[in-house]
Design a protein around this motif. Sequence first.
Motif, PDB file in Angstrom:
ATOM      1  N   CYS A  29      30.248 -11.987   4.831  1.00 53.23           N
ATOM      2  CA  CYS A  29      29.765 -13.367   4.879  1.00 53.23           C
ATOM      3  C   CYS A  29      28.237 -13.396   4.746  1.00 53.23           C
ATOM      4  O   CYS A  29      27.531 -12.676   5.455  1.00 53.23           O
ATOM      5  CB  CYS A  29      30.191 -13.998   6.197  1.00 53.23           C
ATOM      6  SG  CYS A  29      29.548 -15.666   6.449  1.00 53.23           S
ATOM      7  N   GLN A  31      26.386 -15.800   5.590  1.00 54.27           N
ATOM      8  CA  GLN A  31      25.831 -16.561   6.716  1.00 54.27           C
ATOM      9  C   GLN A  31      25.724 -15.721   7.992  1.00 54.27           C
ATOM     10  O   GLN A  31      24.689 -15.698   8.636  1.00 54.27           O
ATOM     11  CB  GLN A  31      26.719 -17.787   6.970  1.00 54.27           C
ATOM     12  CG  GLN A  31      26.277 -18.701   8.086  1.00 54.27           C
ATOM     13  CD  GLN A  31      25.130 -19.594   7.687  1.00 54.27           C
ATOM     14  OE1 GLN A  31      24.924 -19.854   6.494  1.00 54.27           O
ATOM     15  NE2 GLN A  31      24.376 -20.050   8.655  1.00 54.27           N
ATOM     16  N   CYS A  32      26.820 -15.033   8.356  1.00 58.12           N
ATOM     17  CA  CYS A  32      26.865 -14.348   9.662  1.00 58.12           C
ATOM     18  C   CYS A  32      27.115 -12.838   9.559  1.00 58.12           C
ATOM     19  O   CYS A  32      27.242 -12.172  10.593  1.00 58.12           O
ATOM     20  CB  CYS A  32      27.918 -15.006  10.561  1.00 58.12           C
ATOM     21  SG  CYS A  32      29.625 -14.628  10.105  1.00 58.12           S
ATOM     22  N   HIS A  34      29.731 -11.249   8.910  1.00 59.55           N
ATOM     23  CA  HIS A  34      31.072 -10.832   9.291  1.00 59.55           C
ATOM     24  C   HIS A  34      31.734 -10.146   8.093  1.00 59.55           C
ATOM     25  O   HIS A  34      31.590 -10.603   6.963  1.00 59.55           O
ATOM     26  CB  HIS A  34      31.888 -12.060   9.720  1.00 59.55           C
ATOM     27  CG  HIS A  34      33.312 -11.769  10.048  1.00 59.55           C
ATOM     28  ND1 HIS A  34      33.688 -11.096  11.187  1.00 59.55           N
ATOM     29  CD2 HIS A  34      34.458 -12.051   9.378  1.00 59.55           C
ATOM     30  CE1 HIS A  34      35.001 -10.980  11.206  1.00 59.55           C
ATOM     31  NE2 HIS A  34      35.499 -11.556  10.117  1.00 59.55           N
ATOM     32  N   CYS A  43      34.870 -17.464   5.395  1.00 62.46           N
ATOM     33  CA  CYS A  43      34.650 -16.487   6.464  1.00 62.46           C
ATOM     34  C   CYS A  43      35.566 -16.801   7.648  1.00 62.46           C
ATOM     35  O   CYS A  43      35.596 -17.932   8.122  1.00 62.46           O
ATOM     36  CB  CYS A  43      33.181 -16.531   6.892  1.00 62.46           C
ATOM     37  SG  CYS A  43      32.815 -15.533   8.356  1.00 62.46           S
ATOM     38  N   CYS A  46      32.931 -17.775  10.790  1.00 63.82           N
ATOM     39  CA  CYS A  46      32.114 -19.005  10.838  1.00 63.82           C
ATOM     40  C   CYS A  46      32.553 -20.058   9.810  1.00 63.82           C
ATOM     41  O   CYS A  46      31.933 -21.117   9.726  1.00 63.82           O
ATOM     42  CB  CYS A  46      30.635 -18.673  10.663  1.00 63.82           C
ATOM     43  SG  CYS A  46      30.154 -18.269   8.970  1.00 63.82           S
TER      44      CYS A  46
HETATM   45 ZN   LIG Z   1      30.523 -16.024   8.569  1.00 62.87          ZN
END
Ligand SMILES: [Zn+2]
Length: 131
Positions: A29, A31-32, A34, A43, A46
Amino acid sequence: MTRPLPHATSDTEPFWDGCKTGDLRYQICSQCNHVQIFPRSLCSSCQNRSLQWKSSGKRGRVMSYTKVHRAPTPAFRNEVPYLIALVEMDEGFRLMVNVRDSASEITIGQAVRVGFREVDGVSLPEAEACA
Ligand SMILES: [Zn+2]
């Protein structure tokens, strides 16, 4: 009876294309960070839709495993007994796969590497114990 095999979708096609060439791909991901497998359109941590594909080093450790003695369908009658392992890969995602040499014994925590076995034109990931 023929063995059930996975069918690629737009979400999973990059994964199965990688398997054909010996590349174990997973998603990360943006963004995070993961990491996940099997592939999804978002994801699982998130729900962000910005995912990237990465190639795994194909090494991990057995988290758990089971030995299958009773075929789930007649298509697996000639396969039993066989081992299925939940493997935590070095990149952090967990992969459930068959174990290549089911006559061998595996243990929890054992190091494995992931290879591929072609079944009816589909390349399936499978684990093999490291020496
Ligand atoms: Zn994420």
